[in-house]
Design a protein around this motif. Structure first.
Motif, short mmCIF file in Angstrom:
data_model
loop_
_atom_site.label_atom_id
_atom_site.label_comp_id
_atom_site.label_asym_id
_atom_site.label_seq_id
_atom_site.Cartn_x
_atom_site.Cartn_y
_atom_site.Cartn_z
N TYR A 88 0.83 -1.21 0.00
CA TYR A 88 0.00 0.00 0.00
C TYR A 88 0.87 1.26 0.00
N THR A 89 1.92 1.25 0.83
CA THR A 89 2.80 2.42 0.89
C THR A 89 3.44 2.67 -0.46
N LYS A 90 3.99 1.61 -1.07
CA LYS A 90 4.62 1.76 -2.39
C LYS A 90 3.60 2.24 -3.42
N SER A 91 2.39 1.70 -3.33
CA SER A 91 1.35 2.06 -4.29
C SER A 91 1.03 3.54 -4.21
N MET A 92 0.94 4.05 -2.97
CA MET A 92 0.56 5.46 -2.82
C MET A 92 1.67 6.39 -3.26
N VAL A 93 2.94 5.97 -3.08
CA VAL A 93 4.06 6.80 -3.55
C VAL A 93 3.99 6.92 -5.07
N SER A 94 3.77 5.78 -5.74
CA SER A 94 3.71 5.79 -7.19
C SER A 94 2.49 6.57 -7.69
N PHE A 95 1.35 6.31 -7.07
CA PHE A 95 0.09 6.98 -7.42
C PHE A 95 0.27 8.50 -7.35
N ARG A 96 0.87 8.93 -6.24
CA ARG A 96 1.07 10.37 -6.04
C ARG A 96 1.95 10.96 -7.15
N LYS A 97 3.11 10.30 -7.41
CA LYS A 97 4.03 10.83 -8.42
C LYS A 97 3.38 10.86 -9.80
N GLU A 98 2.65 9.81 -10.13
CA GLU A 98 2.02 9.75 -11.45
C GLU A 98 0.97 10.85 -11.61
N ILE A 99 0.18 11.09 -10.56
CA ILE A 99 -0.83 12.17 -10.64
C ILE A 99 -0.15 13.53 -10.70
N GLU A 100 0.92 13.69 -9.92
CA GLU A 100 1.63 14.98 -9.95
C GLU A 100 2.18 15.24 -11.35
N LEU A 101 2.67 14.19 -12.00
CA LEU A 101 3.15 14.35 -13.37
C LEU A 101 2.03 14.79 -14.30
N CYS A 102 0.85 14.20 -14.13
CA CYS A 102 -0.30 14.62 -14.96
C CYS A 102 -0.56 16.10 -14.77
N ALA A 103 -0.54 16.55 -13.50
CA ALA A 103 -0.81 17.97 -13.22
C ALA A 103 0.24 18.85 -13.90
N ILE A 104 1.50 18.44 -13.82
CA ILE A 104 2.59 19.22 -14.43
C ILE A 104 2.45 19.26 -15.95
N LEU A 105 2.08 18.12 -16.53
CA LEU A 105 2.00 18.02 -18.00
C LEU A 105 0.69 18.57 -18.57
N GLY A 106 -0.26 18.84 -17.69
CA GLY A 106 -1.56 19.32 -18.17
C GLY A 106 -2.46 18.20 -18.67
N ILE A 107 -2.20 16.97 -18.21
CA ILE A 107 -3.05 15.83 -18.58
C ILE A 107 -4.28 15.83 -17.64
N PRO A 108 -5.49 15.96 -18.20
CA PRO A 108 -6.66 16.13 -17.34
C PRO A 108 -7.24 14.86 -16.72
N TYR A 109 -6.93 13.69 -17.32
CA TYR A 109 -7.56 12.44 -16.85
C TYR A 109 -6.52 11.39 -16.48
N PHE A 110 -6.76 10.71 -15.36
CA PHE A 110 -5.85 9.66 -14.90
C PHE A 110 -6.69 8.42 -14.56
N VAL A 111 -6.49 7.36 -15.33
CA VAL A 111 -7.28 6.13 -15.17
C VAL A 111 -6.64 5.21 -14.12
N ILE A 112 -7.45 4.77 -13.15
CA ILE A 112 -6.93 3.81 -12.17
C ILE A 112 -7.68 2.47 -12.28
N HIS A 113 -6.95 1.40 -11.97
CA HIS A 113 -7.56 0.06 -11.95
C HIS A 113 -8.45 -0.08 -10.73
N SER A 114 -9.24 -1.11 -10.79
CA SER A 114 -9.95 -1.54 -9.59
C SER A 114 -8.87 -2.03 -8.64
N GLY A 115 -9.01 -1.78 -7.37
CA GLY A 115 -8.09 -2.38 -6.42
C GLY A 115 -8.47 -3.82 -6.15
N SER A 116 -7.55 -4.54 -5.51
CA SER A 116 -7.85 -5.91 -5.09
C SER A 116 -7.78 -5.99 -3.57
#
Ligand SMILES: [Zn+2]
Ligand SMILES: [Zn+2]
Length: 287
Positions: A88-116
């Motif tokens: 979970y910790t690793k997941s949230m670190v990656s999730f955060r960085k990926e969303i921050e990159l979207c914000a920086i790049l101006g990407i408006p949509y970020f698709v996430i999988h269903s969790g397990s």
């Protein structure tokens, strides 16, 4: 006067190899009017730094290429419902960085999988998943909409049906959370969208749960396996078990045709991405 028919946006998942802005050139070359990327190598936890020049070029192309929206998809490893602290910790670190990159790049949509919710109960996983998405909205500082993707069902996933996705949306109750409808996953989860009555039942269920307006984008994939198989095996459009009638019904629906359609189909000797884009376009009826 002839009524103007709005162009249906169709594109596919493209590579970011060498520099993320090159995704625009790849998309343009194959005739995409929208496309999807990963913001990093999807197969590991590691991040490669994106240079400022790459970001600037990406933003310039976003302004000039007339291809939008650009959609980002979460990498493969994060599990936003994980009940294992380390994952979970690793997941949230990656999730955060990926969303921050979207914000920086101006990407408006970020698709996430269903969790397990492996190792726990549905309720425990569900609570974790909702909490993660709420954090994700903050990570994006209001600039990134998180799209919950419907899953193929089974394997302790949370989003195999639209009633559960609706509960996620209701719990969070924020316009920055919407839905990515994946046709292959819906079919594998048990929605028989291979024929006219199946598609109208499906649309009725969407309307009664999340509402059509909650679908922000569509992942257009046929399915190699039967309805209800709970398998996630993408096939070329029209060559799988959903088939031509199913896709024709879906893309000619008055609400769905207004959404961006993004293909995640295989590339092999039978078809390229261009072939699948052209195939989907050929099914659109001008009415
Ligand atoms: Zn998908
Ligand atoms: Zn899939």
């Amino acid at each position: 006067m002839k009524e103007l028919v709005e162009e249906v946006k169709i594109g596919c998942h493209v590579s970011i190899a060498k520099s993320i802005d090159l995704a625009f050139d790849r998309a343009k070359k194959i005739g995409c009017s929208t496309f999807q990327v990963f913001t990093k190598n999807p197969r590991g936890w590691a991040f490669k730094e994106i240079l400022k020049e790459e970001i600037d070029r990406f933003k310039a192309k976003y302004l000039n290429y007339n291809i939008s929206p650009v959609v980002a998809h979460i990498s493969y490893l994060p599990n936003l419902a994980s009940l294992n602290d380390d994952i979970y910790t690793k997941s949230m670190v990656s999730f955060r960085k990926e969303i921050e990159l979207c914000a920086i790049l101006g990407i408006p949509y970020f698709v996430i999988h269903s969790g397990s919710y492996k190792g726990g109960t549905f309720q425990e996983g569900f609570e974790k998943y909702v909490e993660s998405i709420q954090k994700g909205i903050d990570f994006g500082e209001g600039r990134v909409t998180i799209l919950v993707e419907n899953s193929a069902g089974g394997k302790k996933t949370l989003t195999g049906n639209f009633a559960n996705i609706n509960t996620v949306l209701e719990e969070i109750n924020d316009s920055k959370v919407k839905v990515c409808f994946d046709t292959c996953h819906a079919f594998s989860a048990g929605y028989d969208i291979s024929n006219q009555s199946g598609v109208s039942d499906f649309i009725a269920e969407v309307k009664a749960s999340i509402g059509m307006e909650s679908i922000a984008i569509i992942h257009a994939n046929d399915s190699k396996t039967e309805v209800g198989s709970n398998r996630d095996l993408h096939e070329h459009l029209g060559l799988g078990k959903i088939g031509e009638i199913g896709f024709s019904e879906l893309i000619n629906d008055s609400a769905l045709r207004k959404k961006p359609w993004i293909l995640e189909t295989p590339i092999d000797e039978r078809r390229t991405d261009v072939d699948n884009i052209n195939y989907l376009r050929s099914l659109i009826k001008n009415k």
